[in-house]
Design an enzyme around this catalytic site. Structure first.
Site, PDB file in Angstrom:
ATOM      1  N   TYR A 152       0.825  -1.213   0.000  1.00  0.00           N
ATOM      2  CA  TYR A 152       0.000   0.000   0.000  1.00  0.00           C
ATOM      3  C   TYR A 152       0.859   1.263   0.000  1.00  0.00           C
ATOM      4  O   TYR A 152       0.463   2.297  -0.500  1.00  0.00           O
ATOM      5  CB  TYR A 152      -0.936  -0.022   1.209  1.00  0.00           C
ATOM      6  N   LYS A 159      -3.458   7.926   3.489  1.00  0.00           N
ATOM      7  CA  LYS A 159      -4.601   7.635   4.359  1.00  0.00           C
ATOM      8  C   LYS A 159      -4.330   8.108   5.784  1.00  0.00           C
ATOM      9  O   LYS A 159      -5.245   8.581   6.479  1.00  0.00           O
ATOM     10  CB  LYS A 159      -4.910   6.138   4.346  1.00  0.00           C
TER      11      LYS A 159
END
Length: 252
Positions: A152, A159
């Protein structure tokens, strides 16, 4: 009375019927809300077509969150369809391919990920303020940024920035009676998710979630967003609600 009866909700991020945002918009309409969608550029026609598949066709206004002029025009564009906003949904995320190589990424890879996936939450909320009334709600979507997820990389950092941005918005908008919360959803197989090189690693999520997890079902996340948009959380802000089958609570 329906959960969102009479509320006007702005929903970003609707691209296909698989989009979490589409299911939020659908559920919001089913619960009595008037919904306005956003899109931009070449995706406008796609979103307009998908908007007709909602229970009631929803208007689509142009918003490119990477363009400050679009934020300046947003209140006027939304105001052509509703006289106020009671809630808005931030369902926007993007990172160039290079951002999924943590050590190898350049600033040119990272900057748009942070801008579009995190800073845009502040931009969207600030641009909507002229139409927002006390009791309104800002709701966004995240993937729990407490962990460094495999593959990720800089999207995970984005995020984390989104989650921090939510807390600062909660601080600054609270005095105006506006709540700001996020839903940390488990992985959902959307068009955007499938552009993440390592997304297949999330397919076994349900094996470790106490309640199980269906990566093809966005409804649980959509229901949580609808609840946070409603009047049933009048004193909740700066929060991250996990809708992931309980995965976050386990040690593996």
């Amino acid at each position: 009375m329906a959960l969102l009866e009479g509320k006007n909700i702005l929903v970003t991020g609707v691209l296909t019927e698989a989009s979490i945002a589409f299911h939020i918009a659908r559920l919001a309409q089913e619960e009595g809300a008037n919904v306005v969608l956003t899109s931009f550029g070449r995706t406008m026609k796609i979103t307009q077509a998908i908007a007709r598949r909602l229970p009631s066709a929803a208007p689509v206004v142009e918003l490119d969150v990477s363009d400050p002029e679009h934020f300046e025009a947003l209140a006027g564009r939304v105001g052509e369809h509703v006289d106020r906003l009671d809630g808005l949904v931030h369902s926007i995320g993007f990172a160039p391919k290079g951002a999924f190589d943590f050590l190898g990424a350049s600033w040119e890879d990272v900057a748009p990920a942070l801008n579009i996936s995190a800073f845009s939450l502040k931009g969207l909320a600030a641009a909507s303020l002229p139409l927002m009334s006390p009791g309104g709600a800002v709701v966004g979507l995240t993937l729990d940024a407490e962990f460094a997820w495999p593959g990720y990389d800089w999207m995970g950092v984005a995020k984390a920035a989104l989650e921090s941005t939510n807390r600062y918005l909660a601080r600054d908008l609270g005095p105006q009676g506006i709540r700001c919360n996020l839903v940390a959803a488990g992985p959902i197989s959307t068009t955007a998710a499938n552009h993440i090189p390592a997304f297949k690693q999330f397919e076994k999520w349900g094996e470790h979630a106490p309640l199980g997890w269906d990566i093809s079902d966005p409804t649980p996340a959509a229901k949580a967003c609808a609840a946070l948009l409603s009047d049933w959380f009048p004193a909740t802000t700066g929060e991250i609600v996990h809708v992931d089958g309980g995965y976050h609570a386990t040690g593996y």
